[in-house]
Motif scaffolding. Structure first.
Motif, PDB file in Angstrom:
ATOM      1  N   LEU A  40      41.397  56.313  36.221  1.00 34.58           N
ATOM      2  CA  LEU A  40      42.342  55.369  35.595  1.00 34.58           C
ATOM      3  C   LEU A  40      41.638  54.140  35.034  1.00 34.58           C
ATOM      4  CD1 LEU A  40      45.318  55.497  38.138  1.00 34.58           C
ATOM      5  CD2 LEU A  40      45.366  56.255  35.748  1.00 34.58           C
ATOM      6  N   ALA A  41      40.321  54.102  35.108  1.00 34.22           N
ATOM      7  CA  ALA A  41      39.585  52.929  34.613  1.00 34.22           C
ATOM      8  C   ALA A  41      39.386  53.031  33.111  1.00 34.22           C
ATOM      9  CB  ALA A  41      38.243  52.804  35.334  1.00 34.22           C
ATOM     10  N   GLY A  42      39.968  52.080  32.393  1.00 38.81           N
ATOM     11  CA  GLY A  42      39.713  51.984  30.961  1.00 38.81           C
ATOM     12  C   GLY A  42      38.628  50.949  30.728  1.00 38.81           C
ATOM     13  N   ASP A  43      38.822  50.151  29.678  1.00 39.52           N
ATOM     14  CA  ASP A  43      37.856  49.085  29.384  1.00 39.52           C
ATOM     15  C   ASP A  43      38.361  47.733  29.840  1.00 39.52           C
ATOM     16  OD1 ASP A  43      35.614  50.421  27.684  1.00 39.52           O
ATOM     17  OD2 ASP A  43      37.495  51.263  26.991  1.00 39.52           O
ATOM     18  N   ALA A  44      39.666  47.614  30.025  1.00 41.46           N
ATOM     19  CA  ALA A  44      40.244  46.341  30.474  1.00 41.46           C
ATOM     20  C   ALA A  44      41.615  46.628  31.078  1.00 41.46           C
ATOM     21  CB  ALA A  44      40.364  45.356  29.316  1.00 41.46           C
ATOM     22  N   LEU A  45      42.086  45.657  31.849  1.00 43.57           N
ATOM     23  CA  LEU A  45      43.368  45.782  32.547  1.00 43.57           C
ATOM     24  C   LEU A  45      44.153  44.489  32.363  1.00 43.57           C
ATOM     25  CD1 LEU A  45      45.123  47.302  34.763  1.00 43.57           C
ATOM     26  CD2 LEU A  45      43.821  45.987  36.456  1.00 43.57           C
ATOM     27  N   THR A  46      45.451  44.596  32.153  1.00 44.14           N
ATOM     28  CA  THR A  46      46.275  43.383  32.178  1.00 44.14           C
ATOM     29  C   THR A  46      46.613  43.052  33.635  1.00 44.14           C
ATOM     30  OG1 THR A  46      48.299  44.685  31.842  1.00 44.14           O
ATOM     31  CG2 THR A  46      47.271  43.736  29.885  1.00 44.14           C
ATOM     32  N   VAL A  47      46.540  41.761  33.970  1.00 44.27           N
ATOM     33  CA  VAL A  47      46.795  41.332  35.355  1.00 44.27           C
ATOM     34  C   VAL A  47      47.734  40.126  35.355  1.00 44.27           C
ATOM     35  CG1 VAL A  47      44.632  42.228  36.329  1.00 44.27           C
ATOM     36  CG2 VAL A  47      44.679  39.916  35.374  1.00 44.27           C
ATOM     37  N   SER A  48      48.467  40.006  36.466  1.00 45.20           N
ATOM     38  CA  SER A  48      49.439  38.923  36.601  1.00 45.20           C
ATOM     39  C   SER A  48      48.925  37.883  37.596  1.00 45.20           C
ATOM     40  CB  SER A  48      50.777  39.505  37.089  1.00 45.20           C
ATOM     41  OG  SER A  48      51.644  38.446  37.429  1.00 45.20           O
ATOM     42  N   PRO A  49      48.890  36.601  37.201  1.00 44.54           N
ATOM     43  CA  PRO A  49      48.299  35.571  38.067  1.00 44.54           C
ATOM     44  C   PRO A  49      49.307  34.864  38.948  1.00 44.54           C
ATOM     45  CG  PRO A  49      48.765  34.617  35.947  1.00 44.54           C
ATOM     46  CD  PRO A  49      49.271  36.050  35.892  1.00 44.54           C
ATOM     47  N   TYR A  50      50.498  35.418  39.129  1.00 35.91           N
ATOM     48  CA  TYR A  50      51.532  34.642  39.799  1.00 35.91           C
ATOM     49  C   TYR A  50      51.482  34.729  41.321  1.00 35.91           C
ATOM     50  CZ  TYR A  50      52.471  33.644  35.070  1.00 35.91           C
ATOM     51  OH  TYR A  50      52.293  33.220  33.787  1.00 35.91           O
ATOM     52  N   LEU A  51      50.403  35.319  41.856  1.00 37.54           N
ATOM     53  CA  LEU A  51      50.090  35.125  43.273  1.00 37.54           C
ATOM     54  C   LEU A  51      48.912  34.158  43.370  1.00 37.54           C
ATOM     55  CD1 LEU A  51      51.642  37.990  43.297  1.00 37.54           C
ATOM     56  CD2 LEU A  51      50.659  38.166  45.579  1.00 37.54           C
ATOM     57  N   GLY A  52      48.661  33.445  42.301  1.00 32.40           N
ATOM     58  CA  GLY A  52      47.555  32.493  42.255  1.00 32.40           C
ATOM     59  C   GLY A  52      46.378  33.108  41.508  1.00 32.40           C
ATOM     60  N   PHE A  53      45.768  32.300  40.634  1.00 33.62           N
ATOM     61  CA  PHE A  53      44.655  32.829  39.834  1.00 33.62           C
ATOM     62  C   PHE A  53      43.546  33.372  40.742  1.00 33.62           C
ATOM     63  CE2 PHE A  53      41.083  33.053  37.029  1.00 33.62           C
ATOM     64  CZ  PHE A  53      41.625  33.313  35.777  1.00 33.62           C
ATOM     65  N   GLY A  54      43.307  32.682  41.866  1.00 31.32           N
ATOM     66  CA  GLY A  54      42.241  33.095  42.782  1.00 31.32           C
ATOM     67  C   GLY A  54      42.453  34.490  43.358  1.00 31.32           C
ATOM     68  N   SER A  55      43.721  34.923  43.447  1.00 25.85           N
ATOM     69  CA  SER A  55      43.991  36.265  43.998  1.00 25.85           C
ATOM     70  C   SER A  55      43.436  37.357  43.079  1.00 25.85           C
ATOM     71  CB  SER A  55      45.494  36.464  44.203  1.00 25.85           C
ATOM     72  OG  SER A  55      46.155  36.541  42.950  1.00 25.85           O
ATOM     73  N   LEU A  56      43.147  37.002  41.842  1.00 26.57           N
ATOM     74  CA  LEU A  56      42.639  37.995  40.882  1.00 26.57           C
ATOM     75  C   LEU A  56      41.142  38.232  41.001  1.00 26.57           C
ATOM     76  CD1 LEU A  56      44.579  36.827  37.688  1.00 26.57           C
ATOM     77  CD2 LEU A  56      45.209  38.648  39.281  1.00 26.57           C
ATOM     78  N   ARG A  57      40.499  37.450  41.878  1.00 26.96           N
ATOM     79  CA  ARG A  57      39.026  37.498  41.929  1.00 26.96           C
ATOM     80  C   ARG A  57      38.457  38.923  42.074  1.00 26.96           C
ATOM     81  NH1 ARG A  57      35.644  33.815  45.967  1.00 26.96           N
ATOM     82  NH2 ARG A  57      36.775  32.241  44.804  1.00 26.96           N
ATOM     83  N   PRO A  58      38.997  39.782  42.983  1.00 27.13           N
ATOM     84  CA  PRO A  58      38.417  41.127  43.082  1.00 27.13           C
ATOM     85  C   PRO A  58      38.455  41.893  41.757  1.00 27.13           C
ATOM     86  CG  PRO A  58      39.841  40.694  44.954  1.00 27.13           C
ATOM     87  CD  PRO A  58      40.068  39.578  43.977  1.00 27.13           C
ATOM     88  N   ALA A  59      39.537  41.729  41.020  1.00 22.86           N
ATOM     89  CA  ALA A  59      39.641  42.435  39.731  1.00 22.86           C
ATOM     90  C   ALA A  59      38.648  41.859  38.732  1.00 22.86           C
ATOM     91  CB  ALA A  59      41.062  42.332  39.190  1.00 22.86           C
ATOM     92  N   ILE A  60      38.543  40.537  38.707  1.00 25.45           N
ATOM     93  CA  ILE A  60      37.634  39.911  37.737  1.00 25.45           C
ATOM     94  C   ILE A  60      36.190  40.276  38.069  1.00 25.45           C
ATOM     95  CG2 ILE A  60      36.760  37.685  36.908  1.00 25.45           C
ATOM     96  CD1 ILE A  60      39.676  36.629  37.230  1.00 25.45           C
ATOM     97  N   GLU A  61      35.849  40.247  39.350  1.00 23.09           N
ATOM     98  CA  GLU A  61      34.468  40.594  39.726  1.00 23.09           C
ATOM     99  C   GLU A  61      34.148  42.049  39.376  1.00 23.09           C
ATOM    100  OE1 GLU A  61      33.775  37.386  43.340  1.00 23.09           O
ATOM    101  OE2 GLU A  61      34.038  39.500  43.864  1.00 23.09           O
ATOM    102  N   ALA A  62      35.084  42.951  39.675  1.00 20.97           N
ATOM    103  CA  ALA A  62      34.842  44.367  39.364  1.00 20.97           C
ATOM    104  C   ALA A  62      34.707  44.558  37.856  1.00 20.97           C
ATOM    105  CB  ALA A  62      35.983  45.224  39.900  1.00 20.97           C
ATOM    106  N   ALA A  63      35.553  43.856  37.094  1.00 17.43           N
ATOM    107  CA  ALA A  63      35.493  43.990  35.636  1.00 17.43           C
ATOM    108  C   ALA A  63      34.137  43.515  35.114  1.00 17.43           C
ATOM    109  CB  ALA A  63      36.628  43.192  34.997  1.00 17.43           C
ATOM    110  N   LEU A  64      33.736  42.333  35.526  1.00 22.84           N
ATOM    111  CA  LEU A  64      32.500  41.766  34.971  1.00 22.84           C
ATOM    112  C   LEU A  64      31.279  42.583  35.400  1.00 22.84           C
ATOM    113  CD1 LEU A  64      33.159  37.916  35.287  1.00 22.84           C
ATOM    114  CD2 LEU A  64      33.672  39.459  33.387  1.00 22.84           C
ATOM    115  N   ALA A  65      31.333  43.162  36.605  1.00 24.60           N
ATOM    116  CA  ALA A  65      30.184  43.935  37.101  1.00 24.60           C
ATOM    117  C   ALA A  65      30.031  45.266  36.372  1.00 24.60           C
ATOM    118  CB  ALA A  65      30.346  44.191  38.598  1.00 24.60           C
TER     119      ALA A  65
END
Ligand SMILES: O=c1ccn([C@@H]2O[C@H](COP(=O)(O)O)[C@@H](O)[C@H]2O)c(=O)[nH]1
Length: 291
Positions: free
Chosen positions: A128-153
């Motif tokens: 299911l991994a494409g090139d990018a994913l839309t994400v919702s920050p409404y649990l706090g921007f910091g909660s997105l860190r695992p997704a952002i780290e995986a994306a950038l890596a």
């Protein structure tokens, strides 16, 4: 650079790959939204077989000709596990055509669960991994860190909801904190920090609807400073066109990836007609954003 496990070659960061695709094909993303009404209009059954025919026909028609493809996960998920299998095949087909695939699944949860979403949508080896994913920050921007780290890596990207194309979004996104900073402005500045100094574009993008009028200015959201791609749904069926894109994005317009789903898909099922509709939309948005 990360390594592409399929080719063994280096995979450039998502922001760089998307910037190159927008320069080459024009800044249009074609959304793959297999609504029941569209399946019916194309003479297809509202089941996994019809879904597969629909979605792969879109990839065949416009893959390699537009800057990005954006399958809407909900409209695959509604067909259960067979729908998810089709989504996997659509992601693979889009990537095989050389077109960045943005999976529009709008995931957002506490950090430990975001790890699971990151594994599913943003790590090599997941179907299911494409090139990018839309994400919702409404649990706090910091909660997105695992997704952002995986994306950038892995040379992937995320698009964080910021100023969405629907009017209901204003209730949350325009709200201001005790310092008078709006939620949207806060999200944009978090993305800007992550993209700081990256050339030509960072890989942490925002979703900013083409329908929002003057909301970037009225919420104090500095889109240019984001230094990342701005995914702009709302073109076509939701009423935005060239004039709205120019008005909404102003000086940030070269960062914009305009997105249209039903506006293009309504031209199907004929592949030539789909291709022509995408080419017309692409030329309109190119004139508005790059003219
Ligand atoms: O703010 C947003 C965020 C995402 N979307 C998605 O984009 C497409 C729009 O489809 P159209 O047929 O071009 O209207 C759809 O998948 C939405 O979920 C959005 O519209 N607005």
């Amino acid at each position: 650079m990360s390594v592409d496990p399929t080719t063994g070659g280096a995979r450039a960061p998502f922001g760089e790959r998307l910037a190159a695709a927008m320069d080459e094909h024009g800044p249009l993303c074609v959304g793959i939204d297999p609504h029941p009404g569209l399946l019916s209009a194309w003479g297809l059954a509202d089941d996994a077989t019809g879904l597969r025919e629909f979605a792969l026909r879109v990839v065949d028609a416009v893959g390699g000709r537009v800057a990005a493809l954006k399958p809407q996960a909900a409209l695959f998920e509604r067909h259960g596990s067979r729908g998810l299998a089709v989504l996997e095949d659509v992601i693979a087909a889009g990537r095989a055509a050389g077109t960045p695939v943005i999976v529009d699944a709008k995931r957002g949860d506490i950090g430990s669960t975001m790890e699971g979403y990151a594994d599913a949508f943003l790590r090599d080896g997941s179907p299911l991994a494409g090139d990018a994913l839309t994400v919702s920050p409404y649990l706090g921007f910091g909660s997105l860190r695992p997704a952002i780290e995986a994306a950038l890596a892995s040379g992937r990207g995320v698009f964080v909801l910021c100023l969405t194309s629907n009017t209901e979004g204003e209730q949350v996104q325009h709200a201001r904190d005790e310092d008078g900073v709006s939620v949207a402005a806060r999200i944009a500045s978090e993305a800007a920090l992550l993209n700081h100094g990256v050339d030509p574009l960072g890989s942490v993008g925002l979703v900013v609807g083409a329908t929002i009028g003057g909301a970037a200015a009225s919420t104090g959201t500095d889109l240019t400073a984001v230094n990342g791609p701005l995914l702009a749904p709302g073109v076509g069926a939701q009423g935005a066109g060239a004039a709205e894109l120019a008005q909404v994005f102003g000086a940030a317009r070269r960062q914009v990836l305009a997105s249209s789903s039903r506006g293009v898909l309504a031209a199907g099922p004929d592949a030539g007609a789909l291709r022509a509709a995408a080419a017309a939309a692409s030329s309109d948005v190119r004139a508005a954003l790059r003219g």
